[in-house]
Write an enzyme that holds these catalytic residues in place. Structure first.
Site, PDB file in Angstrom:
ATOM      1  N   SER A 185      29.367  30.043  37.514  1.00 57.17           N
ATOM      2  CA  SER A 185      27.931  29.712  37.145  1.00 57.17           C
ATOM      3  C   SER A 185      27.520  28.426  37.700  1.00 57.17           C
ATOM      4  CB  SER A 185      28.271  29.703  35.324  1.00 57.17           C
ATOM      5  OG  SER A 185      26.989  29.594  34.810  1.00 57.17           O
ATOM      6  N   ASP A 447      26.561  41.176  34.602  1.00 58.49           N
ATOM      7  CA  ASP A 447      26.361  39.699  34.505  1.00 58.49           C
ATOM      8  C   ASP A 447      24.958  39.518  34.792  1.00 58.49           C
ATOM      9  OD1 ASP A 447      26.093  37.049  34.009  1.00 58.49           O
ATOM     10  OD2 ASP A 447      26.850  36.524  36.015  1.00 58.49           O
ATOM     11  N   HIS A 472      30.195  37.909  33.600  1.00 55.92           N
ATOM     12  CA  HIS A 472      30.015  36.519  33.989  1.00 55.92           C
ATOM     13  C   HIS A 472      31.312  35.916  34.147  1.00 55.92           C
ATOM     14  CE1 HIS A 472      27.245  33.192  34.773  1.00 55.92           C
ATOM     15  NE2 HIS A 472      27.811  32.455  33.959  1.00 55.92           N
TER      16      HIS A 472
END
Length: 514
Positions: A185, A447, A472
């Site tokens: 991320s 995602d 994700h």
């Protein structure tokens, strides 16, 4: 050297273990919850281990400069790191540096999932570095705006450089050892940017689900959510997507009805704040969007309260009311499941309560870092999820001005300054064409964040891997027997890329340079 934590960090330890019931972004709560579940599934819940148990990794503290860009400012803070050296076979072996992002970083960061799972095959030393101003790595002095000006991705990268040098000395790492950065991320972006800005210190990077393009209006997030809700491969369908729209339309109808209907809605959906004002209604609608978006973003992960398949089953089955199933009934049941899983009594609060919590500058009431992350979105990234496109399945509230108003209300930052900051971030790092070599960008097409990452190779030394039906950072999660063939293949590709890089590094050692 390793430094003991300062006494003032004590209250934060309680926050780290027990959490808070104050307003916090549902998506952030979900992410923190999933991370804790995945870590505890390996480390166990007990705090005392017997001699036959796997030893917990070592924890240490580095003294870092608060302002590394001002040589006359000698103020410092303690930054936490974790070390797993059980697979490190020789001092010139590789070092896998796992970068922390917008939250706390626990011992599982060097014990479970990537990069820890890759360490045995490569004889790597695994170190994780918690991001400044998150977890227990919060400088003394609170979280007021004067202090938060030392919180940015550029400061975090300066910490990486300092840590890289300090940890090399501390663990007597050979100057020939290649350092590989990992992150997921926002931390995935940091991993890519560390290689971009400091290629002489970071040999290569694996950037998972890394949103390297900053964007003010992130409407594309819900475009992917809408598409994923229709994906048969993960349990979605056209009917499910339609049921989501119907459920949100019913929520808006009941909000508009007012009176007893709105009061019942408030109780049914866990809205602890007033719903009399439009801004309070937008808070509820935003959290409901996050609930559905979270099912997509974390689809199929250990610790996720709901998968897309489960959410669609609720919406199409009507939740508790089997005789007269309605999408609204399914959404209500989904809310109950998520709140119970997170141990929360409230799905949303009033706007005033949310602002008050975000304005609190004491670390022990900062929850999981919402104030800090909001500051970074206001000063670097944007990332404000909206639903203003007619094809979006949710309510059009909260709109972009609502998100930008938070920057003004909490930090005194104007909408124009936020827009300028986003543009500057892309200019400094290069957006989706960062130009770094020896970086592998890994994403899943389920995602919603993959649209801000690099999903196609940008040359022979800047590779990209897009894993079908993966959510994700799923490539970084602990391996499971039921992992899909595409995920297993994706992880094999990551290992193969690491092997290529480390072979290149060894060849460079033989030639006498890195």
């Amino acid at each position: 050297m390793t430094i003991a934590p300062a006494p003032w960090l004590g209250p934060l330890l309680l926050v780290s273990f027990w959490g808070l019931s104050a307003p916090a972004s549902l998506l952030r709560r979900l992410g923190e919850h999933i991370q804790q579940i995945q870590e505890s599934s390996h480390l166990g819940l007990g705090l005392s281990l017997g001699p036959d148990d796997v030893a917990l990794p070592k924890v240490g503290w580095l003294e870092q400069l608060l302002d590394p860009f001002n040589s006359s400012d000698r103020r410092s803070f303690l930054q936490r790191y974790w070390v797993n050296d059980q697979h490190w076979t020789h001092q010139d072996g590789p070092v896998f540096l796992h970068l922390g992002g917008e939250g706390s970083l626990g011992p599982g960061s060097v014990m479970r999932g990537h990069p820890a799972a890759l360490a045995p095959a490569f004889g790597a030393l695994v170190i994780s570095l918690e991001h400044r101003f998150y977890g227990l790595s919060i400088p003394a002095g609170g979280l007021d705006v004067a202090q938060l000006r030392f919180l940015s991705s550029r400061h975090a990268l300066a910490d990486v450089v300092s840590a890289r040098l300090s940890l090399s000395r501390l663990f007597n790492v050979s100057s020939l050892s290649p350092w590989i950065c990992f992150g997921g991320s926002y931390a995935g972006s940091l991993a890519a940017w560390a290689r971009l800005k400091f290629p002489h210190l970071i040999f290569a990077s694996i950037a998972s689900s890394a949103p390297v393009r900053a964007v003010l209006d992130f409407s594309e997030y819900n475009d992917v959510v809408s598409r994923s809700l229709k994906s048969i491969a993960i349990g979605g369908s056209l009917e499910c997507r339609a049921a989501v729209s119907a459920a949100f339309a019913e929520v808006e109808r009941r909000l508009s009805a007012g009176g007893a209907v709105r009061a019942a809605l408030r109780a049914e959906l866990g809205a602890c704040g007033s719903l009399s004002r439009s801004e309070d209604q937008a808070e509820l609608l935003g959290e409901l969007q996050a609930l559905v978006g979270g099912a997509v973003q974390y689809d199929g992960q250990i610790g996720a309260p709901l998968s897309v398949r489960q959410l669609c089953g609720l919406l199409l089955g009507g939740g508790d009311n089997r005789s007269h199933p309605t999408p609204y009934g399914g959404l209500r049941r989904a809310v109950q499941i998520v709140m119970q899983s997170l141990g929360q009594k409230c799905l949303s609060f009033s706007r005033a309560e949310t602002v008050a919590q975000l304005k609190a500058t004491e670390p022990q009431v900062s929850g999981i870092g919402d104030r800090q992350w909001l500051y970074q979105t206001c000063t670097e990234f944007g990332f404000y999820v909206t639903c203003e496109d007619p094809m979006c399945p949710f309510s059009q509230l909260p709109a972009l001005p609502s998100h930008l108003d938070l920057c003004e209300q909490v930090f005194g930052l104007s909408a124009s300054s936020v827009a300028q900051a986003v543009a500057q971030t892309n200019s400094y790092y290069g957006g989706q064409t960062p130009g770094a070599t020896q970086v592998l960008f890994v994403n899943g097409d389920t995602d919603p964040w993959h649209v801000l990452s690099v999903t196609q190779a940008l040359g022979s030394s800047q590779s990209a891997l897009l894993i079908p039906n993966a959510s994700h950072c799923l490539d970084m999660a602990p391996e499971r027997p039921l992992d899909s063939p595409s995920l297993q293949l994706g992880r094999q590709n990551i290992s193969q890329q690491l092997l290529i890089w480390l072979t290149l590094a060894k060849d460079s050692q033989v030639r006498g340079g890195v």
